[in-house]
Write a protein that holds these residues in place. Structure first.
Motif, mmCIF file in Angstrom:
data_model
loop_
_atom_site.group_PDB
_atom_site.id
_atom_site.type_symbol
_atom_site.label_atom_id
_atom_site.label_comp_id
_atom_site.label_asym_id
_atom_site.label_seq_id
_atom_site.Cartn_x
_atom_site.Cartn_y
_atom_site.Cartn_z
ATOM 1 N N LYS A 1 28.995 39.375 36.847
ATOM 2 C CA LYS A 1 28.721 37.983 37.195
ATOM 3 C C LYS A 1 29.123 37.641 38.628
ATOM 4 C CE LYS A 1 33.168 36.312 35.531
ATOM 5 N NZ LYS A 1 33.840 35.305 34.761
ATOM 6 N N VAL A 2 28.647 36.456 39.044
ATOM 7 C CA VAL A 2 29.048 35.872 40.326
ATOM 8 C C VAL A 2 30.328 35.078 40.063
ATOM 9 C CG1 VAL A 2 28.412 34.225 42.116
ATOM 10 C CG2 VAL A 2 26.685 35.749 41.165
ATOM 11 N N THR B 1 31.019 39.064 43.742
ATOM 12 C CA THR B 1 30.464 39.441 42.445
ATOM 13 C C THR B 1 31.254 40.591 41.835
ATOM 14 O OG1 THR B 1 28.937 41.012 43.467
ATOM 15 C CG2 THR B 1 28.119 38.789 43.112
#
Length: 151
Positions: A117-118, A113
């Motif tokens: 965001k991932v 991450t």
């Protein structure tokens, strides 16, 4: 830091020995006053995964940062790669086919991450030789393969 890792590996190996002895003595639980352990391994697998992730945090983050560097991204952490809280993020394969120089293979599945965001679902494969924790000339852990899947 190396001494800490060495001690953690000794504890890990000892826990395998202790759990084998406890399993062998399970018939005598009432006599020995040992509590019955849960039949499922899911909780133990989760704690084992946390232990391994903490033990090899630097190597995992180095692999993430190396992979994403060409994309101009800098991972700052990671999440489990599954929504299931009992998901086994780490697994070990003994009987290493990679090399005679390493005792076992370690498979780590995580989602790197950034702050926003991932980045995907990544699986890292490491070759590990715990006895090298205090040696400077030979690495105790080596990244063998890196797999990335978009989410």
């Amino acid at each position: 830091m190396k001494i800490k890792q060495f001690i953690m590996i000794i504890i890990l190996v000892s826990s395998f020995t202790i759990s084998t002895n406890v399993a062998a003595a399970s018939n005598n639980n009432k006599e020995n006053k040992i509590p019955d352990f849960p039949e499922t391994n899911s909780l133990n697998n989760r704690y084992f995964s946390y232990f391994i992730k903490d033990l090899y945090h630097k190597e995992i983050m180095d692999a993430f940062q190396s992979y994403y560097k060409s994309k101009g991204l800098k991972p700052t952490g990671f999440n489990p790669s599954s929504e299931d809280p009992d998901y086994g993020m780490v697994s070990i394969y003994f009987g290493n086919d990679f090399s005679e120089k390493y005792t076992y293979m370690l498979k780590v599945s995580l989602s790197p991450t950034t702050d926003e965001k991932v980045l995907g679902r990544d699986t890292l494969y490491f070759a590990v030789e715990p006895s090298r924790q205090l040696m400077k000339d030979y690495p105790a852990i080596k990244l063998v393969k890196y797999e990335h899947k978009e989410q």
